[in-house]
Design a protein around this motif. Structure first.
Motif, short mmCIF file in Angstrom:
data_model
loop_
_atom_site.label_atom_id
_atom_site.label_comp_id
_atom_site.label_asym_id
_atom_site.label_seq_id
_atom_site.Cartn_x
_atom_site.Cartn_y
_atom_site.Cartn_z
N ASP A 91 0.73 -1.25 0.01
CA ASP A 91 -0.13 -0.02 0.05
C ASP A 91 0.86 1.40 0.01
O ASP A 91 2.03 1.14 0.23
CB ASP A 91 -0.84 -0.10 1.15
CG ASP A 91 -0.01 -0.11 2.51
OD1 ASP A 91 -0.04 1.08 3.17
OD2 ASP A 91 0.15 -1.10 3.27
N TYR A 92 0.15 2.23 -0.33
CA TYR A 92 0.92 3.73 -0.46
C TYR A 92 1.70 4.05 0.69
O TYR A 92 2.93 4.26 0.71
CB TYR A 92 -0.16 4.85 -0.69
CG TYR A 92 0.69 6.11 -0.75
CD1 TYR A 92 1.16 6.78 -1.88
CD2 TYR A 92 0.78 6.88 0.30
CE1 TYR A 92 1.91 7.85 -2.01
CE2 TYR A 92 1.09 8.20 0.35
CZ TYR A 92 1.80 8.75 -0.89
OH TYR A 92 2.49 9.89 -0.68
N TRP A 93 1.46 3.77 1.97
CA TRP A 93 1.78 4.39 3.06
C TRP A 93 3.04 3.62 3.54
O TRP A 93 4.23 4.06 4.07
CB TRP A 93 0.89 4.60 4.35
CG TRP A 93 0.15 5.95 4.03
CD1 TRP A 93 -1.19 5.79 3.78
CD2 TRP A 93 0.43 7.23 3.99
NE1 TRP A 93 -1.72 7.08 3.41
CE2 TRP A 93 -0.34 7.98 3.73
CE3 TRP A 93 1.88 7.92 4.08
CZ2 TRP A 93 -0.38 9.45 3.53
CZ3 TRP A 93 1.80 9.19 4.17
CH2 TRP A 93 0.87 9.98 3.84
N SER A 94 2.78 2.29 3.31
CA SER A 94 3.85 1.32 3.49
C SER A 94 5.12 1.53 2.73
O SER A 94 6.24 1.53 3.04
CB SER A 94 3.46 -0.22 3.36
OG SER A 94 2.38 -0.45 4.56
N MET A 95 4.74 1.56 1.47
CA MET A 95 5.74 1.83 0.48
C MET A 95 6.46 3.23 0.97
O MET A 95 7.69 3.27 0.70
CB MET A 95 5.33 1.93 -0.84
CG MET A 95 4.86 0.71 -1.54
SD MET A 95 6.10 -0.65 -1.28
CE MET A 95 7.54 0.24 -2.37
N ARG A 96 5.72 4.38 1.20
CA ARG A 96 6.28 5.59 1.42
C ARG A 96 7.44 5.61 2.58
O ARG A 96 8.31 6.08 2.42
CB ARG A 96 5.51 6.72 1.69
CG ARG A 96 5.75 8.03 1.85
CD ARG A 96 4.89 9.08 2.06
NE ARG A 96 5.41 10.40 2.40
CZ ARG A 96 5.20 11.50 1.52
NH1 ARG A 96 4.61 11.19 0.31
NH2 ARG A 96 5.92 12.28 1.78
N ARG A 97 6.82 4.91 3.49
CA ARG A 97 7.75 4.78 5.00
C ARG A 97 9.20 4.15 4.41
O ARG A 97 10.13 4.59 4.77
CB ARG A 97 7.09 4.02 6.12
CG ARG A 97 6.16 4.69 6.71
CD ARG A 97 5.77 3.96 7.82
NE ARG A 97 5.28 2.60 7.57
CZ ARG A 97 3.62 2.56 7.55
NH1 ARG A 97 3.04 3.34 7.49
NH2 ARG A 97 3.34 1.38 7.37
N TYR A 98 8.97 3.23 3.52
CA TYR A 98 10.14 2.07 3.19
C TYR A 98 11.11 3.01 2.35
O TYR A 98 12.19 3.26 2.34
CB TYR A 98 9.80 0.81 2.75
CG TYR A 98 10.88 0.24 2.00
CD1 TYR A 98 11.83 -0.49 2.76
CD2 TYR A 98 11.09 0.12 0.55
CE1 TYR A 98 12.95 -1.26 2.19
CE2 TYR A 98 12.11 -0.61 -0.04
CZ TYR A 98 12.96 -1.12 1.11
OH TYR A 98 14.04 -1.91 0.22
N LEU A 99 10.57 3.64 1.07
CA LEU A 99 11.44 4.59 0.16
C LEU A 99 11.89 5.66 1.06
O LEU A 99 12.82 6.06 0.65
CB LEU A 99 10.34 4.80 -0.73
CG LEU A 99 10.06 3.84 -1.56
CD1 LEU A 99 8.92 4.23 -2.57
CD2 LEU A 99 11.36 3.04 -2.22
N ASN A 100 10.96 6.43 2.07
CA ASN A 100 11.70 7.45 2.71
C ASN A 100 13.00 7.13 3.39
O ASN A 100 13.80 7.87 3.30
CB ASN A 100 10.50 8.19 3.61
CG ASN A 100 10.97 9.30 4.26
OD1 ASN A 100 11.61 10.33 3.44
ND2 ASN A 100 10.81 9.29 5.60
#
Length: 343
Positions: free
Chosen positions: A33-42
């Motif tokens: 999902d968007y927020w899981s991916m965002r946390r990881y990529l950040n």
């Protein structure tokens, strides 16, 4: 007199002394999902070892542009390879299998004196949380093992950085060792060669493309040994297989941004091979200890498509060593060598 008789009744309990072996891999998002991916990529793209631009220049781009769009595309890519049954990425599934195999081998050699666990540089389980767990389990010595055959600042070094940061948080800091790159070990090369022979049924391909994860060319010029170690791994593999020099090509994938990276780029190179009339190739990824998004989606998706679109006919991907017994034997031997004097 026993030691316990000399300890005050209100003294905190201490676990029996043990040695920890902590293997580390790159990392994985918790979900697609968007927020899981965002946390990881950040976390990943904020690492100065990965993107070494000044924060004032990079962070506005990362937070305002990259992390607005990239989580959607990366999440879609992860969905194509996601282990839906276990609800985790393939890298997580394979790392767990590797650690289970290592625990069995370590148990046979040293019994309960040596504890094996794993962490991820980005995402979960975090390095800090696993170091904390190991210390509580009585590990007063920890061997840290980044699972990268070739050394690079953006992989091995940043994993070590995070390990040492985790040690800084400990009141009673355990003794520590780190495992160096193993790109030219004969047993590692033998395991690679065995995987090639198994996948190709002992035949010699028209072309074997050894595709390594890329990095900016500037890092090489600044002294990072990764490029040279990749080239040596390819050469040793070819020599072990007994093939002519022209059979194996070394290339680099996963280019990010506009800066020039190590060349040749895999996606362009395989297309050029097809245009030259080489319609059957095999691809191997010696820089990865486990199959992941870069191998399962990028190589078998984007890179395969580039080859076929340019006229290629047969594309064979040779899996990473993963939890193969030969690979686990190599890793166990490396662990045993680095535990010398501790066990």
């Amino acid at each position: 007199m026993s030691l316990s008789a000399t300890v005050p009744a209100d003294h905190p309990k201490a676990a029996p002394r043990r040695i920890g072996v902590l293997v580390a891999n790159l990392g994985t998002p918790d979900g697609t999902d968007y927020w899981s991916m965002r946390r990881y990529l950040n976390e990943f793209l904020s690492d100065k070892r990965v993107i070494d631009l000044p924060s004032w220049k990079w962070q506005p781009i990362l937070q305002g542009i990259v992390l607005t769009k990239r989580p959607f595309t990366s999440g879609a890519n992860y969905k194509t390879v996601w282990n839906n049954e276990a609800d985790e990425s393939p890298l997580m599934t394979i790392t767990k299998a590797q650690v289970a195999g290592l625990r069995e081998r370590v148990q046979e050699i040293w019994g309960d004196r040596v504890l094996v666990d794993f962490c991820m540089r980005y995402g979960n389980p975090s390095t800090e949380s696993v170091v904390e767990r190991m210390v509580k389990a009585g590990c007063d010595r920890i061997l840290f093992f980044p699972l990268y055959p070739q050394y690079a600042g953006a992989t091995s070094a940043t994993a070590n950085d995070q390990f040492f940061r985790a040690l800084m948080a400990q009141k009673w800091q355990p003794a520590a060792r780190t495992v160096s790159a193993y790109f030219d070990r004969p047993d590692y090369i033998e395991a690679l060669a065995g995987s090639v022979e198994k996948a190709l049924n002992g035949a010699t391909p028209r072309k074997l493309v050894a595709s390594y994860h890329g990095m900016p060319k500037r890092y090489l010029m600044q002294g990072d040994p990764y490029h040279c170690q990749c080239q040596k791994t390819s050469r040793l593999l070819r020599e072990r297989l007994g093939w002519a020099p022209e059979v194996i090509d070394t290339t680099f994938q996963s280019v990010f941004g506009k800066e020039e990276w190590l060349r040749p780029y895999t996606v362009q190179h395989v297309a050029e091979l097809a245009k030259q009339g080489i319609t059957e190739i095999a691809v191997i990824s010696p820089a990865f200890s486990a199959d992941c998004i870069e191998t399962l989606e990028e190589i078998q998706g984007e890179i395969r498509e580039a080859f076929i679109h340019a006229g290629g006919k047969e594309f064979t991907y040779i899996p990473c060593l993963n939890a193969e017994p030969s690979h686990l034997d190599v890793l166990t031997t490396i662990i045993a060598e680095n535990l010398g004097g501790w066990t």
